[in-house]
Motif scaffolding. Sequence first.
Motif, PDB file in Angstrom:
ATOM      1  N   ARG A  44       2.219   1.904  -3.423  1.00 16.87           N
ATOM      2  CA  ARG A  44       1.176   2.296  -4.435  1.00 16.87           C
ATOM      3  C   ARG A  44       0.967   3.737  -4.025  1.00 16.87           C
ATOM      4  O   ARG A  44       0.749   4.568  -5.069  1.00 16.87           O
ATOM      5  CB  ARG A  44       0.168   1.398  -4.010  1.00 16.87           C
ATOM      6  CG  ARG A  44      -1.216   1.805  -5.248  1.00 16.87           C
ATOM      7  CD  ARG A  44      -2.497   0.747  -5.004  1.00 16.87           C
ATOM      8  NE  ARG A  44      -3.467   1.378  -6.061  1.00 16.87           N
ATOM      9  CZ  ARG A  44      -4.470   0.767  -5.863  1.00 16.87           C
ATOM     10  NH1 ARG A  44      -4.840  -0.117  -5.246  1.00 16.87           N
ATOM     11  NH2 ARG A  44      -5.542   1.256  -6.683  1.00 16.87           N
ATOM     12  N   ARG A  45       0.999   4.308  -2.927  1.00 12.72           N
ATOM     13  CA  ARG A  45       0.687   5.491  -2.538  1.00 12.72           C
ATOM     14  C   ARG A  45       1.775   6.371  -3.086  1.00 12.72           C
ATOM     15  O   ARG A  45       1.685   7.626  -3.499  1.00 12.72           O
ATOM     16  CB  ARG A  45       0.395   5.734  -1.169  1.00 12.72           C
ATOM     17  CG  ARG A  45      -0.822   5.390  -0.678  1.00 12.72           C
ATOM     18  CD  ARG A  45      -0.963   5.911   0.654  1.00 12.72           C
ATOM     19  NE  ARG A  45      -0.067   5.698   1.690  1.00 12.72           N
ATOM     20  CZ  ARG A  45      -0.076   4.593   2.590  1.00 12.72           C
ATOM     21  NH1 ARG A  45      -0.853   3.837   2.382  1.00 12.72           N
ATOM     22  NH2 ARG A  45       1.038   4.420   3.355  1.00 12.72           N
ATOM     23  N   ALA A  46       2.912   5.937  -3.124  1.00 15.03           N
ATOM     24  CA  ALA A  46       4.125   6.691  -3.516  1.00 15.03           C
ATOM     25  C   ALA A  46       4.320   6.681  -5.244  1.00 15.03           C
ATOM     26  O   ALA A  46       5.274   7.157  -5.503  1.00 15.03           O
ATOM     27  CB  ALA A  46       5.395   6.042  -3.069  1.00 15.03           C
ATOM     28  N   ALA A  89       0.722  -1.314   0.105  1.00 13.91           N
ATOM     29  CA  ALA A  89       0.071   0.077  -0.024  1.00 13.91           C
ATOM     30  C   ALA A  89       0.925   1.323   0.052  1.00 13.91           C
ATOM     31  O   ALA A  89       0.642   2.242  -0.785  1.00 13.91           O
ATOM     32  CB  ALA A  89      -0.922   0.215   1.248  1.00 13.91           C
ATOM     33  N   ARG A  90       1.973   1.223   0.709  1.00 13.46           N
ATOM     34  CA  ARG A  90       2.844   2.413   0.739  1.00 13.46           C
ATOM     35  C   ARG A  90       3.701   2.596  -0.599  1.00 13.46           C
ATOM     36  O   ARG A  90       3.810   3.665  -0.985  1.00 13.46           O
ATOM     37  CB  ARG A  90       3.913   2.212   1.823  1.00 13.46           C
ATOM     38  CG  ARG A  90       4.979   3.193   2.263  1.00 13.46           C
ATOM     39  CD  ARG A  90       5.708   3.055   3.213  1.00 13.46           C
ATOM     40  NE  ARG A  90       6.609   4.092   3.569  1.00 13.46           N
ATOM     41  CZ  ARG A  90       8.042   3.933   2.755  1.00 13.46           C
ATOM     42  NH1 ARG A  90       8.221   3.039   2.125  1.00 13.46           N
ATOM     43  NH2 ARG A  90       8.955   4.980   3.075  1.00 13.46           N
TER      44      ARG A  90
END
Length: 398
Positions: free
Chosen positions: A393-395, A390-391
């Motif tokens: 993907r957010r980046a 998830a991290r």
Amino acid sequence: MNDTSTTPRTPGAKTAPTADTAAEAAATSAVAAPAVAAAGALADGGSARPVRRPATTAIRTPGGLSLTFRPRALAVGAGAVVLALVIAVLSIGSGDYPLSPAEVLRTLVGNGAPADTFIVQELRLPRAVAALLVGAALALAGAVFQSLVRNPLGSPDVLGFTQGSAAGVLTGIVLFGGGGLAVTAGAVGGGLLTGALIYLLAWRHGAHSYRLVLVGSGVAAILTGVNGYLLTRAQIMEAARAMLWLTGSLDGRGWDDILPLAVAMAVTVPVVLLGCGRALRMLEMGDDTAAALGVRVERVRLAMLVAAVLLAAFASAAAGPVGFLALTAPQLARRLTGSPGPNLLTSMGVGATLLITADWVAQRAFPGHQLPVGVVTGLLGGGYLVWLLARERRAGRI
């Protein structure tokens, strides 16, 4: 060793810079500067934004040596070791026959009652020592793999080495009905054969990191199918025994189960920390940069792969393929220290702490019923993996 390094220095000797040495220094700086930035980006999971380098302290000895270390990394590593030992004492003292920490310590030094001595030294201490050694070995193997492939998802269970060890053990249990020695031999033999296969398939003018990841993932998928087929060929008792091992368990571990792992670590850990620690740090900057700085890239990569495969294989032989520990511990150590390097020593301390804690939870979370330690590490590691994806993907990196 990535946390410390020694450099000889002759007291009072001074050398005037020449044009050749100045040019050489300028060239080295030009090569290393972008690589240092890349290593810092790797520590942040691949981000391109600048990373502030942690403070480094230097100590000069009267003998002419200088010792450099990072105080934060040293403090985190020492704290992890102390925490692991404290949890081990608490774990040994818990159970149907409870002992206070003072009684556990008194028994460990040989001053306990006969009943306490039997409970501690014959039943509970081997399990605690196994948890500490297996956690440290898997964490070190994971740190080496992640550094070699320059990918936070690089670990023995993702790259196929754990599946290779499992295939060797299942072959020994299902086809030959082997016992403890067959399990150890199968785990080590299967891991080494899988490592050799992955290395040869990834070789093309060198075994570059991205090819190791791709080939390892493919081999892991194939071996997962092979292991499933071997389970279908087993008798019901053999299948139950194999499934317990595949889950990862420290139940019933004795000194005979720990000895092969302890010997393997006594050989491989000094090679990794003292022999190739600095070269491994250079490899994180990229093969070309490492070669320009004097590292024999393929020789170091092969030595590190063999050492990491042996660590993972012997750890699997002692406790089964404990999931996600080799993936999680190095990344947690890297975030705690704030250092872009492999953090080998700190990873070992964090790995030992995670596994002894997970084993304590597995024994005491549900009174009257013990979980395999692999179930606990799987839940924690799976949650970490989801958070990491998830991290990323957010980046915008996946």
